[in-house]
Write a protein that holds these residues in place. Structure first.
Motif, PDB file in Angstrom:
ATOM      1  N   ASN B  32       0.899  -1.110   0.286  1.00 11.35           N
ATOM      2  CA  ASN B  32      -0.280   0.276   0.157  1.00 11.35           C
ATOM      3  C   ASN B  32       0.854   1.200  -0.221  1.00 11.35           C
ATOM      4  O   ASN B  32       0.348   2.616  -0.761  1.00 11.35           O
ATOM      5  N   THR B  33       2.188   1.014   1.223  1.00 11.27           N
ATOM      6  CA  THR B  33       2.515   2.555   0.769  1.00 11.27           C
ATOM      7  C   THR B  33       3.131   2.009  -0.378  1.00 11.27           C
ATOM      8  O   THR B  33       4.473   4.099  -0.694  1.00 11.27           O
ATOM      9  N   THR B  34       4.427   1.807  -0.899  1.00 10.67           N
ATOM     10  CA  THR B  34       4.900   1.505  -1.664  1.00 10.67           C
ATOM     11  C   THR B  34       5.136   1.418  -3.044  1.00 10.67           C
ATOM     12  O   THR B  34       5.742   0.995  -4.084  1.00 10.67           O
ATOM     13  N   GLY B  35       3.840   0.085  -3.436  1.00 10.30           N
ATOM     14  CA  GLY B  35       3.843  -0.592  -4.666  1.00 10.30           C
ATOM     15  C   GLY B  35       4.465  -1.736  -4.719  1.00 10.30           C
ATOM     16  O   GLY B  35       4.859  -2.550  -5.663  1.00 10.30           O
ATOM     17  N   ILE B  36       5.426  -2.038  -3.865  1.00  4.11           N
ATOM     18  CA  ILE B  36       5.955  -2.879  -3.246  1.00  4.11           C
ATOM     19  C   ILE B  36       5.844  -4.268  -3.440  1.00  4.11           C
ATOM     20  O   ILE B  36       4.710  -4.110  -1.519  1.00  4.11           O
ATOM     21  N   ILE B  37       6.298  -5.353  -3.939  1.00  5.29           N
ATOM     22  CA  ILE B  37       5.765  -7.142  -3.358  1.00  5.29           C
ATOM     23  C   ILE B  37       7.016  -6.968  -2.446  1.00  5.29           C
ATOM     24  O   ILE B  37       7.757  -7.577  -3.712  1.00  5.29           O
ATOM     25  N   ASN B  38       7.048  -7.518  -1.205  1.00  4.62           N
ATOM     26  CA  ASN B  38       8.500  -7.520  -0.704  1.00  4.62           C
ATOM     27  C   ASN B  38       7.541  -9.891  -0.511  1.00  4.62           C
ATOM     28  O   ASN B  38       7.768  -9.697   0.474  1.00  4.62           O
ATOM     29  N   PHE B  39       9.190 -10.329  -1.227  1.00  2.98           N
ATOM     30  CA  PHE B  39       9.424 -11.300  -1.353  1.00  2.98           C
ATOM     31  C   PHE B  39       9.920 -12.194   0.028  1.00  2.98           C
ATOM     32  O   PHE B  39       9.953 -12.989  -0.277  1.00  2.98           O
ATOM     33  N   ALA B  40      10.642 -11.143   0.417  1.00  2.00           N
ATOM     34  CA  ALA B  40      11.216 -11.610   1.759  1.00  2.00           C
ATOM     35  C   ALA B  40      10.312 -11.744   2.857  1.00  2.00           C
ATOM     36  O   ALA B  40      10.643 -11.782   4.603  1.00  2.00           O
ATOM     37  N   TYR B 217      14.726 -22.973   9.189  1.00  2.00           N
ATOM     38  CA  TYR B 217      15.508 -21.474   8.252  1.00  2.00           C
ATOM     39  C   TYR B 217      14.639 -21.207   7.161  1.00  2.00           C
ATOM     40  O   TYR B 217      14.770 -20.241   6.663  1.00  2.00           O
ATOM     41  N   ASP B 218      14.914 -22.744   6.160  1.00  2.00           N
ATOM     42  CA  ASP B 218      13.596 -22.401   5.479  1.00  2.00           C
ATOM     43  C   ASP B 218      11.899 -22.339   4.849  1.00  2.00           C
ATOM     44  O   ASP B 218      11.672 -22.476   3.832  1.00  2.00           O
ATOM     45  N   SER B 219      11.090 -21.978   6.188  1.00  6.27           N
ATOM     46  CA  SER B 219       9.964 -22.573   6.270  1.00  6.27           C
ATOM     47  C   SER B 219       9.952 -20.563   5.770  1.00  6.27           C
ATOM     48  O   SER B 219       8.076 -21.044   6.003  1.00  6.27           O
ATOM     49  N   GLY B 220       9.851 -19.801   5.149  1.00  7.77           N
ATOM     50  CA  GLY B 220      10.031 -18.715   5.155  1.00  7.77           C
ATOM     51  C   GLY B 220       9.009 -18.495   3.782  1.00  7.77           C
ATOM     52  O   GLY B 220       7.992 -18.270   3.780  1.00  7.77           O
ATOM     53  N   THR B 221       9.913 -18.801   2.738  1.00  9.25           N
ATOM     54  CA  THR B 221       8.842 -18.941   1.872  1.00  9.25           C
ATOM     55  C   THR B 221       7.832 -20.129   0.996  1.00  9.25           C
ATOM     56  O   THR B 221       7.052 -18.873   0.985  1.00  9.25           O
ATOM     57  N   ALA B 222       7.413 -20.731   1.587  1.00  6.44           N
ATOM     58  CA  ALA B 222       6.325 -21.417   1.653  1.00  6.44           C
ATOM     59  C   ALA B 222       5.257 -21.358   1.935  1.00  6.44           C
ATOM     60  O   ALA B 222       4.045 -19.918   1.442  1.00  6.44           O
ATOM     61  N   LEU B 223       5.687 -19.795   3.642  1.00 12.35           N
ATOM     62  CA  LEU B 223       4.932 -19.129   3.817  1.00 12.35           C
ATOM     63  C   LEU B 223       4.511 -17.779   3.100  1.00 12.35           C
ATOM     64  O   LEU B 223       3.568 -17.658   3.078  1.00 12.35           O
ATOM     65  N   ALA B 224       5.803 -16.980   2.351  1.00 14.77           N
ATOM     66  CA  ALA B 224       5.639 -16.401   2.032  1.00 14.77           C
ATOM     67  C   ALA B 224       4.357 -16.460   0.188  1.00 14.77           C
ATOM     68  O   ALA B 224       3.868 -15.855   0.066  1.00 14.77           O
ATOM     69  N   ILE B 225       4.551 -17.248  -0.422  1.00 14.17           N
ATOM     70  CA  ILE B 225       3.900 -18.124  -2.112  1.00 14.17           C
ATOM     71  C   ILE B 225       2.531 -17.356  -0.416  1.00 14.17           C
ATOM     72  O   ILE B 225       1.931 -17.499  -1.739  1.00 14.17           O
ATOM     73  N   LYS B 226       2.255 -18.406   0.167  1.00 12.18           N
ATOM     74  CA  LYS B 226       0.770 -19.248   0.674  1.00 12.18           C
ATOM     75  C   LYS B 226      -0.126 -17.111   1.231  1.00 12.18           C
ATOM     76  O   LYS B 226      -1.345 -16.805   0.878  1.00 12.18           O
ATOM     77  N   GLY B 227       0.732 -16.747   1.605  1.00 12.46           N
ATOM     78  CA  GLY B 227      -0.032 -15.481   1.808  1.00 12.46           C
ATOM     79  C   GLY B 227       0.576 -14.319   1.312  1.00 12.46           C
ATOM     80  O   GLY B 227      -0.418 -13.578   1.050  1.00 12.46           O
ATOM     81  N   PHE B 228       1.302 -14.397  -0.429  1.00 14.12           N
ATOM     82  CA  PHE B 228       0.866 -13.817  -1.599  1.00 14.12           C
ATOM     83  C   PHE B 228      -1.022 -14.562  -1.830  1.00 14.12           C
ATOM     84  O   PHE B 228      -1.279 -13.357  -1.963  1.00 14.12           O
ATOM     85  N   THR B 229      -0.657 -15.513  -1.969  1.00 15.51           N
ATOM     86  CA  THR B 229      -2.460 -16.067  -2.296  1.00 15.51           C
ATOM     87  C   THR B 229      -3.741 -15.376  -1.598  1.00 15.51           C
ATOM     88  O   THR B 229      -4.495 -15.265  -2.262  1.00 15.51           O
ATOM     89  N   VAL B 230      -3.082 -15.398  -0.416  1.00 13.44           N
ATOM     90  CA  VAL B 230      -4.417 -14.987   0.033  1.00 13.44           C
ATOM     91  C   VAL B 230      -4.391 -13.305   0.035  1.00 13.44           C
ATOM     92  O   VAL B 230      -5.189 -12.875  -0.021  1.00 13.44           O
ATOM     93  N   ALA B 231      -3.257 -12.965   0.291  1.00  4.81           N
ATOM     94  CA  ALA B 231      -3.315 -10.828  -0.043  1.00  4.81           C
ATOM     95  C   ALA B 231      -4.547 -11.076  -1.616  1.00  4.81           C
ATOM     96  O   ALA B 231      -4.919 -10.463  -1.354  1.00  4.81           O
TER      97      ALA B 231
END
Ligand SMILES: Nc1ncnc2c1ncn2[C@@H]1O[C@H](COP(=O)(O)OP(=O)(O)O)[C@@H](O)[C@H]1O
Ligand SMILES: [Mg+2]
Lengths: 361, 296, 255
Positions: B32-40, B217-231
């Motif tokens: 909302n503030t930047t138009g960026i999707i933060n992949f991290a 350590y690598d549990s972020g990627t799957a979460l990010a993609i699911k969070g993105f799905t939801v977004a």
């Protein structure tokens, strides 16, 4: 034109020179990693045309590599003896696509010949890219990135979770790939990790890479290549000029997927196996990183950086920081030199004419 | 399906779903503030979990969580200041690649600090087998913690954006950046702040979920993609939509377990993402006209 | 040649183009004028296929083109320029124009990859024709300069050359004189007439009345999406409603 042939010629000389040098200094073990680097570079130059020239990002190309590698591996290793009587198997063996043989323990084995497996694998990758590309390439920016990333993860999960693809262990004992059978005095041309075929395989890999490079170079200097670049320049204007942007994006996506799949097939036969890490997100990201360092729309830059960084990585130079190094490279390039680190020098070499014209203007 | 099993799936679905919703809100705040999707974004969640587990060795649980959230917020701010702030009108492609690079760096850093082992915070109350009865259904108290904390976060955020001056400025910034600059709002600081907020929320979700989902350590990627799905499902930028979509995806996933092997579960939610992107990229709760005005 | 009937385009509740009908006769210059926000660009985007009209129909050479993709419409012989210059960045002026020849050439992926004779013969022709067009517009000395780094007026020229390269029978020009000084504007007027004399029908959008009065054969006036007048220039100049709109706008501008 002359300049281009000259550059290609010098690459050829370099390839031969490196081989001679390693044999003179008894450092032939370098050839193994150089061979692998060449195959990985095939993925990267294909991706460069998609990303750099046509402007479409893909963070899922390891998926296509894996489709090629895994299918070829599975088809040439999984025994079909229990389906011996089925019509399909009979038909395929009458076509010479399936042969009988013996495994290590002398058991009878019924498997696809590598040629057939290779073709099936590449066509499958192409078809999947086509079907996936129709909806995916309608997306832009973040959406395209996420969709291709998602595709890559699905392939990774499938490889990791299916028994057919060996789960976490992957597939091993993949046979060599006889490209040409022996003819008289000339021995057979086989893609395999055999110690004796090391030099031969080095040349096979580099021939493939150079042919792949020439084809892509021709493409980007043709009408189609110009249309692809115009899509990158302004999709709206390209469409208004009659470029069927949807179709061109789709075709170039399929083309780059096929490049990745070919690399996957050959590298798998060379290594004698493939594991799920080849399908991982990190691999896809690495390909993107290599395209980015090479300067995106710069086939030579991408090739040079692709080969050299992959070589260093395979030699273990980066140690346990391997993935981190690629992350750093990605960030640094995008922050400070989004045109790629070789861009400045290489541009001077290849586009001197343009620069001169600019100065006149 | 027995009603007992049904409720088990339902609660699992809600628990995971609300976490996906929180990750999606993290995406939304920065978008909302930047138009960026933060992949991290997923890495913030992982960092929250990991940091709190480490801090727990020297601090009591509430302080460890607070510390983890604060540190992650700092990291979020640092990322924005070091990597994003000074870029002049960067292309979308460049930003995507930069945030991907950042996510890799964080992940590799986590690998070197915490190794490959799977860790988790202890249950906030009781342990794995503690359960309390709620209207005839037995559920783990941790589920209530997750639901409680996440609901409070969502409520607090909506109050923050509606009532506080800072929140209003951030909304103004998202509605029209140029106009916001003209009104004397320092949009740069807003962007930094949105990274902080987003990181903090992610970290908090990572803490409360850690006992249930574990942290690696690598549990972020799957979460990010699911969070993105939801977004996307909830309509990019729409936080209430994100929670609703999160619950939907969580439940879909939970109930799919009875049909599809667990190993393919991630593949399912990603397949859903792909289908949504193709069919209705503006989300099931978003309007197509509003979506068209946004730059993709 | 081109016939719009009851064309309508809504953005949510806003009627950007409201029940507009008119025809463009072959070999003429027709202008669409109207204040900013009148819906001129939207009208163009509907014709060129960039926007799907809400209702109504568009016939080009007796063929319904509503619902076709922009590239299909381009192939039928409608070419356009953009109000906000829309050149291909990263490509030279010549390459930009060469893309315009895309639709009039055929070499595909395989011909390109294997550099078949067909491909490079065609390539030579494309280049020849594109250089010719740059010559006509007096831009050949910039052929190898990156197009987006040229001066504003030259960029408009390249865009025009690119549009001409498609061999259009109908050319849509969206505010070709916007941002140009009076000398350049006069040059554009001369060019447009020349294009018409080459047998290309021109549909022209202009905000500024003076340019169109001289060169157009007929004028359509839009205001808030609706057509309020359609006539020859001299009659438009006398039209009280048109004068009111333009005066009203001037008053606003002064206020
Ligand atoms: N893509 C769009 N979405 C919503 N509204 C639009 C869009 N494009 C144009 N409009 C609106 O339609 C009206 C007409 O715009 P336009 O056709 O650009 O006018 P003109 O070219 O005559 O200046 C304006 O009010 C504008 O805000
Ligand atoms: Mg306009």
């Amino acid at each position: 034109m002359a300049r281009k042939s000259l550059v290609l010629l010098s690459l050829l000389v370099l390839v031969i020179g490196v081989q001679l040098a390693t044999s003179m200094t008894s450092t032939q073990y370098y050839l193994t990693q150089l061979t692998m680097s060449a195959y990985y570079a095939i993925v990267v130059i294909g991706l460069s045309v998609l990303m750099g020239y046509a402007g479409q990002i893909s963070i899922g190309h390891a998926g296509f590599f894996a489709i090629g590698g895994y299918l070829s591996a599975a088809l040439t290793t999984h025994n079909l003896i229990q389906f011996q009587e089925s019509g399909v198997v009979k038909l395929l063996s009458s076509l010479g696509m399936i042969v009988t043989g013996q495994d290590l323990y002398g058991e009878e084995l019924l498997v696809f010949v590598p040629w057939a497996a290779c073709i099936v694998a590449i066509i499958t990758a192409g078809v999947i890219a086509f079907v996936l590309g129709i909806p995916v390439l309608k997306l832009k920016g973040h959406y395209l990135a996420m969709a291709t990333l998602g595709f890559g993860i699905i392939i990774y999960r499938i490889a990791l979770a299916s028994e057919y693809f060996g789960e976490a262990d992957g597939i091993s004992e993949v046979p060599g790939f006889t490209i040409f059978p022996a003819l008289g005095d000339i021995g057979p041309v086989v893609v395999s990790g055999d110690f004796s075929g090391r030099v031969q395989n080095y040349y096979i890999a580099w021939c493939m890479l150079i042919i792949g490079l020439i084809l892509l170079q021709n493409l980007i200097n043709s009408r189609v290549g110009r249309a692809l670049r115009s899509i990158h320049g302004s999709e709206e204007a390209a469409e208004a000029m009659g470029v069927n942007t949807a179709r061109y994006k789709l075709y170039v996506f399929v083309l780059s997927a096929v490049y990745a799949a070919i690399a996957g097939v050959f590298l798998t036969h060379y290594n004698g196996g493939i594991g799920p890490s080849e399908a991982s997100v990190m691999k896809s990201v690495r390909y993107v990183a290599l395209v980015a360092v090479g300067g995106m729309a710069n086939l030579w830059g991408v090739l040079i950086m692709g080969v050299s960084l992959t070589f260093l990585s395979l030699r273990g130079v980066f140690g346990s920081y391997d993935d981190a190094i690629f992350g750093v490279i990605l960030i640094m390039i995008m922050l400070f030199a989004p045109e790629g680190i070789l861009s400045i020098k290489l541009k001077g070499l290849f586009f001197r004419k343009n620069i001169r014209a600019k100065q006149e203007a | 399906m027995t009603s007992d099993l049904f409720f088990q799936f339902l609660f699992a679905g809600i628990t995971y779903g609300i976490m996906y919703g929180i990750v999606a809100i993290g995406f939304n705040i920065i978008y909302n503030t930047t138009g960026i999707i933060n992949f991290a974004q997923g890495e913030f969640v992982m960092l929250g979990g990991m940091l709190s587990i480490s801090l727990l060795t020297v601090l009591p649980l509430p302080l460890a969580i607070a510390g983890a959230v604060l540190i992650t917020m700092l990291i979020g701010a640092l990322i924005e200041i070091v990597f994003i702030r000074w870029l002049e009108s960067p292309s979308v492609l460049r930003l995507i690649i930069i945030t991907i690079g950042i996510s890799i760096l964080i992940r590799e850093l986590a690998l070197h600090i915490w190794g490959e082992s799977v860790r988790s915070l202890p249950y906030f109350y009781g342990n794995e087998i503690t359960s309390i009865e709620l209207g005839g259904v037995r559920i783990s108290p941790q589920v209530l913690w997750v639901l409680g904390v996440c609901s409070i976060v969502v409520a607090a955020l909506s109050v923050f954006f509606k009532v506080t001056p800072l929140g209003r400025e951030m909304r103004a910034c998202s509605a029209n950046r140029k106009a916001a600059i003209l009104c004397g709002i320092n949009t740069r600081n807003m962007v930094t702040f949105s990274f902080m907020l987003s990181a903090g929320i992610g970290a908090l979700a990572g803490c409360v979920m850690s006992p249930i989902t574990y942290t690696q350590y690598d549990s972020g990627t799957a979460l990010a993609i699911k969070g993105f799905t939801v977004a996307i499902l909830g309509g990019l930028g729409n936080s209430i939509g994100a929670v609703a979509a999160g619950l939907l995806l969580g439940c879909l996933e939970a109930f799919s377990v009875s049909v599809v092997p667990l190993a393919f579960q991630d593949a399912i939610s990603i397949a859903i993402l792909l289908v949504i992107l193709f069919v209705k990229p503006h989300g099931i709760f978003g309007s197509s006209e509003a979506a068209r005005l946004k730059e993709f | 040649m081109l016939e719009l009937s009851s064309l309508q385009k809504n953005f949510g509740g806003l009627k950007a183009v409201d029940d507009v009908s008119f025809q463009v006769a072959k070999g003429t210059i027709k202008a669409v004028i109207g204040p900013n926000g009148a819906g001129k660009t939207t009208l163009f985007n509907c014709i060129a296929g960039n926007l799907a009209p809400t209702s109504g129909s568009i016939f080009f050479q007796n063929q319904e083109i509503k619902g076709k993709k922009p590239h299909q419409i381009a192939a039928l012989g409608i070419s356009r320029t953009f109000q906000n210059i829309n050149l291909f960045h990263g490509m030279t002026a010549l390459e930009n124009v060469m893309v315009g020849r895309h639709i009039r050439s055929t070499s595909g992926f395989l011909a390109g990859m294997f550099s078949l004779p067909k491909s490079w013969k065609e390539e030579k022709k494309i280049q020849q024709r594109s250089v010719e067009l740059l010559d006509i517009l007096d831009l050949s000395k910039f052929a190898h300069v990156e197009a987006t780094s040229l001066a504003f007026g030259q960029q408009r020229g390249v865009e025009l050359a690119r549009a001409l390269a498609t061999d259009p029978s109908l050319l849509l020009l969206d505010e070709p004189a916007a941002g140009l000084n009076i000398y350049e504007t006069a040059e554009v007027a001369r060019l447009i007439t020349k294009i018409r004399d080459m047998g290309i029908t021109v549909l022209l959008v202009e905000h500024d009345m003076s340019l169109v009065m001289d060169i157009s054969d007929e004028i359509v006036v839009l205001s808030f999406g609706s057509k309020i007048a359609e006539d020859i220039p001299s009659a438009i100049q006398q039209n009280s409603e048109v004068i009111k709109i333009y005066l009203g706008e001037d008053e606003e501008a002064m206020a």
